[in-house]
Design a protein around this motif. Structure first.
Motif, short mmCIF file in Angstrom:
data_model
loop_
_atom_site.label_atom_id
_atom_site.label_comp_id
_atom_site.label_asym_id
_atom_site.label_seq_id
_atom_site.Cartn_x
_atom_site.Cartn_y
_atom_site.Cartn_z
N ASP A 206 0.99 -1.10 -0.17
CA ASP A 206 0.01 -0.10 0.01
C ASP A 206 0.74 1.43 0.00
O ASP A 206 0.63 2.26 -0.92
CB ASP A 206 -0.73 0.00 1.37
N THR A 243 -7.51 -6.16 -2.39
CA THR A 243 -7.80 -5.00 -1.72
C THR A 243 -9.08 -4.11 -2.42
O THR A 243 -9.64 -3.31 -1.74
CB THR A 243 -6.85 -4.17 -1.40
N ASN A 245 -8.30 -1.88 -4.37
CA ASN A 245 -7.88 -0.39 -4.37
C ASN A 245 -7.60 -0.41 -5.75
O ASN A 245 -6.75 -0.68 -6.19
CB ASN A 245 -6.79 -0.39 -3.27
#
Ligand SMILES: [Zn+2]
Length: 699
Positions: A206, A243, A245
Motif C-alpha cells: 500500500d 484490496t 484499491n
C-alpha cells in the motif's frame, strides 16, 4: 536405488496368496483380511487436504476474467521423483548459496554493503516457493530473515530495499535504478503472503505503491524495468484482487505508458538471425528480457481488456520459434538472440523466466499448448543445465554441447566461461535467479477453475489440496513417473462427496490418449485440449490417464532431426570427464570433456522411427536427471561424419541433411536431454546407403 512405489495392498495380497497354499487353516482369516483391505474403502484412511492459510482470488472487475487462477503457495506438495529433485535442490546451491556467496551474504537487502540490486530478490523468488513447497522449516526460517528485513526497513515514505548509493554493483543511485529489483521483491512478497498470511505484506505494498506513483513522473521506468514491467503488473493485479484499491490499476497504466512495447516488437519482428554488432545487441534482443516478455501481453490484457493483447502470445512464440527456436523448447540467447544453430547457447535465467512466463500465461489464457511448452522446457532445458547435485550450473547450455570448457565460443556477447558448470560462470545473475525453476513448476501443476474445480496444467508426481465446489476441501494424489512414463493416476479425496469438474490437459503429442474414471473410459478425449470430467467425486475415486508416448522425429536446423518421446527430447549419451577448473567443493567450477565420439549422423527413416528406435525403460532412481540415472534409453543406429569437427570448442557447422557418409553403421545410445551433460540432440540424417538395386525416389 530404484524407488518405484507400489501400493502396499498389492504386496500384502500377493504374500497372503502364497500363504493360502501352505496354510489352509488360515484361509478364512486371510480372506477376511484381504477382502477388508481390498473392498472396504471406509477402512482406508482418507488423505486429508492440507490447505495453506490463504485462498484463491479471482480477478475483480474491471479486470478481464482469467481462465484459471493459481492456487496459493503451499497448496501443492511434490511426491516421487519431483520431491527428490526439490530435495536435491534444497541440499545444493539453493539451500546454501546465501551462506558464502558475497553477493548474498553481504547484500544490501539485509543491511550489508554488497550487491544491493536484483540478486537477493532473485534468490528469494526461488527460495520461498522451494521452502513452502517442500515444507522445509530450515529454508522457511532462512527466507523469513530476508522478508523481515525488507518489511521492518520500509522507509516512512514507502521506499524499500538498500540505502541509495551504497551498492557495489549496478549502483542504486536513484529511484529509477531500483524499480526493477523492487518488482522482483514484490513478487517475492506475494508468494510469502500466500503461504503465511503475514498481515504486514499488503500494508507494505500500500505504502510502496503510493511512493512509486508519486515518483514515476520524475524517475520513469528505464532500461530493465521498462522491459520487465509486466512482473510488477502481476503484483498489482494480485493486490487489487485482495484490496479492491483502484490505485493499483492506475499505477499499472502508468507503468504501461513508460514501458517497451513487446506486442509491436513481435508484430514487426526485426531480429531474424543471430544478432551482430552494437546496433542489434540491445535490451530488446536480450534473452532474459524476451523470456520475461512471453507473458507481458497476456498479463497486460487483464488490465487493458484489448483482445489483441490476449492473442499476442501466439505471434511471439511463432517468431521466437521460427528464427531462434531450439529442440529443447526454448530459444537461443547467448546473451542475445542467437539464431537456429544448435551450437548456440541459452542462458539459464532465460529458461526459468520462460517457465514462469508460461505458468502465468497458462493461468490467464487457459491454452493447453502453453502447458506442453512449459513441460518441454522444464523436463529438458532446465535439468540439463545443472550438475546433478545442483551445486553447479551453466550460464549457457547448448542443444549440441560436445565440450564444456573455458574457450571463447561463437556466442553473441558472452564470455569464455559461459558453458562451464560452476558457481557463477560468466556472470552471477543465474546464480541468483536459477532457484525458481523447479519450485514454481511444482506450485503451478494444478490451478483453480472458474466453476469450482481444478485443472491439471502440467503433470508430475504431487498432491494438491484445495477448496472445490462450494467450499469442500479436497486432496488429489497424483501418482506418476511422468514424463518418463505415460500413465498418471489421480486419486480424489473430497472431505465429503462433492460435484466439481476435474479438467485434465491432454498434450498435443498424445494421440490416442485415454482417460478412465473408476475404470469407465471417457468419451471425447482429444490431444491438444483440456478434457473435463464433471461428476460427483467420492473419497478414493480414481481417474487414470494414459498418454501414448510414441517416438516422433522433428526437423530442425539444416534439416537435422531431433528424437522426441512424449515431452522428452533425446540426445546422444556421451562419455564425459569432469575436471575442476577453480573454486572449492562442493561449489567449484568444472569443465566437462568428451571421452567418446559425437559426430554421428542418424541412420533411420524419420517416417517409421518407432521401428528403428528401441526404447528401454529403467527404474526411476534417486537422481533421474543424470547420465547414469537416466530412466529411459533408446537404441539407435548412426554413422560417423568425418568432416563434422570441433570448431572453437563447439560442434562445428551442422552438415546439411541428408548427409552422405561411407562410415560403418554403429550402435548408439540416446538418453533424455535433461539427463545429459554432453550431447548431440539435433543430428544430421544419414543419406540411405546406395542400394544395390533401385533406391527410393527423392534422395
Ligand atoms: Zn542469468
Amino acid at each position: 536405488m530404484a524407488r518405484n512405489p507400489k501400493p502396499s495392498r498389492v504386496i500384502i495380497r500377493i504374500r497372503m496368496r502364497s500363504l493360502l497354499v501352505a496354510f489352509p487353516l488360515a484361509l478364512a482369516l486371510i480372506i477376511g483380511a484381504i477382502s477388508c483391505q481390498s473392498t472396504d474403502k471406509s477402512a482406508q484412511p482418507a488423505v486429508k487436504a492440507e490447505l495453506p492459510p490463504t485462498g484463491v482470488y479471482w480477478n475483480k472487475a474491471p479486470l478481464s476474467p482469467t481462465a484459471y487462477a493459481p492456487l496459493p503457495l503451499g497448496s501443492i506438495k511434490p511426491r516421487g521423483w519431483l520431491k527428490r529433485q526439490l530435495e536435491i535442490q534444497a541440499n545444493g546451491l539453493s539451500g546454501h548459496v546465501d551462506e558464502f556467496w558475497p553477493d548474498l551474504k553481504n547484500s544490501g537487502w539485509i543491511g550489508g554493503t554488497g550487491e544491493s540490486w536484483e540478486r537477493a530478490p532473485y534468490f528469494l523468488d526461488g527460495l520461498i516457493p522451494l521452502a513452502y513447497t517442500l515444507g522445509d522449516q530450515r529454508l522457511m526460517d532462512k527466507a523469513k530473515k530476508w522478508v523481515d528485513w525488507t518489511i521492518q526497513h520500509q522507509r516512512a515514505d514507502g521506499r524499500i530495499g538498500a540505502e541509495l548509493g551504497k551498492a557495489k554493483y549496478a549502483t542504486v543511485a536513484q529511484e529509477s535504478d531500483e524499480w526493477w529489483p523492487n518488482m522482483i521483491m514484490l513478487k517475492v512478497l506475494t508468494q510469502y503472503q500466500e503461504a503465511t498470511n503475514d498481515p504486514r505484506v499488503i500494508p507494505l505494498m500500500d505504502k510502496y505503491f503510493d511512493y512509486q506513483s508519486n515518483l514515476l513522473d520524475k524517475s520513469p521506468l528505464k532500461e530493465w524495468a521498462a522491459h520487465r514491467w509486466a512482473d510488477q503488473v502481476l503484483t498489482l493485479v494480485w493486490y487489487y484482487n485482495r484490496t479492491g484499491n483502484a490505485k493499483a490499476l492506475e499505477l499499472a497504466r502508468k507503468l504501461h505508458s513508460q514501458s517497451y512495447d513487446w506486442k509491436a516488437h513481435f508484430a514487426d519482428f526485426q531480429y531474424k538471425q543471430k544478432v551482430v554488432g552494437k546496433k542489434e545487441i540491445n535490451l530488446h534482443s536480450h534473452g532474459v528480457n524476451n523470456a520475461m516478455a512471453i507473458k507481458t501481453s497476456a498479463v497486460w490484457w487483464q488490465v487493458s481488456g484489448d483482445e489483441t493483447d490476449r492473442k499476442a502470445i501466439g505471434q511471439l512464440q511463432e517468431q521466437l520459434d521460427r528464427y531462434h527456436g531450439q529442440a529443447n523448447g526454448i530459444f537461443s540467447c547467448d546473451e542475445h538472440y542467437a539464431g537456429l544453430d544448435p551450437s548456440q547457447g541459452t542462458e539459464l535465467c532465460t529458461v526459468v523466466e520462460a517457465m514462469f512466463s508460461l505458468e502465468q500465461s497458462m493461468a490467464i489464457l487457459g491454452d493447453a499448448a502453453l502447458g506442453d511448452r512449459l513441460e518441454k522446457i522444464t523436463f529438458n532445458a532446465l535439468p540439463a543445465t545443472f550438475k546433478k547435485d545442483m551445486w553447479a550450473h551453466q550460464y549457457d547450455q547448448q542443444v549440441n554441447q560436445v565440450m564444456c570448457s573455458p574457450v571463447q565460443r561463437a556466442w553473441t556477447s558472452n564470455g569464455p566461461e559461459s558453458n562451464l558448470f560452476g558457481l557463477e560462470p560468466n556472470f552471477g545473475c543465474c546464480t541468483a535467479n536459477m532457484h525458481q525453476g523447479w519450485p514454481k513448476f511444482a506450485s503451478n501443476l494444478w490451478m483453480a477453475t472458474r466453476d469450482g474445480g481444478l485443472v491439471a496444467a502440467a503433470y508430475a508426481p504431487s498432491q494438491v489440496s484445495a477448496k472445490v465446489a462450494n467450499g469442500v476441501d479436497v486432496a488429489i494424489v497424483e501418482d506418476t513417473d511422468y514424463p518418463f512414463r505415460g500413465t498418471v493416476r489421480l486419486t480424489v479425496y473430497p472431505a465429503s462427496p462433492a460435484k466439481f469438474p476435474l479438467v485434465l490437459r491432454v498434450p498435443a503429442w498424445a494421440e490416442g490418449a485415454t482417460i478412465t474414471v473408476q475404470g469407465q473410459a471417457q468419451a471425447g478425449v482429444k490431444a491438444g485440449t483440456f478434457h473435463t470430467i464433471d461428476r460427483e467425486w467420492k473419497s478414493g475415486d480414481v481417474a487414470e490417464l494414459t498418454f501414448p508416448m510414441g517416438v516422433k522425429v522433428n526437423r530442425w536446423y539444416r534439416d537435422g532431426v531431433a528424437i522426441n518421446r512424449g515431452p522428452l527430447v533425446f540426445s546422444l549419451a556421451m562419455g564425459e570427464e569432469w575436471k575442476k577448473v577453480k573454486g572449492e567443493d562442493p561449489h567449484a567450477d568444472w569443465e566437462v570433456l568428451p571421452t567418446t565420439p559425437w559426430n554421428y549422423a542418424l541412420a533411420l527413416d524419420p517416417e517409421s522411427a518407432d521401428q528403428s528406435l528401441a526404447v528401454e525403460e529403467r527404474p526411476i532412481g534417486d537422481s533421474p536427471f543424470s547420465p547414469e540415472g537416466a530412466p529411459l534409453r533408446m537404441k539407435a543406429k548412426g554413422r560417423k561424419v568425418s568432416d563434422w569437427t570441433l570448431v572453437k570448442g563447439s560442434a562445428g557447422p551442422l552438415p546439411q541433411s541428408p548427409v552422405r557418409t561411407s562410415a560403418l553403421e554403429e550402435d548408439l545410445t540416446l538418453i533424455p536431454y535433461g539427463c545429459t551433460n554432453l550431447r548431440v540432440t539435433v543430428f544430421p540424417l544419414a543419406a540411405p546407403q546406395p542400394a544395390p538395386k533401385a533406391a527410393k525416389t527423392g534422395l
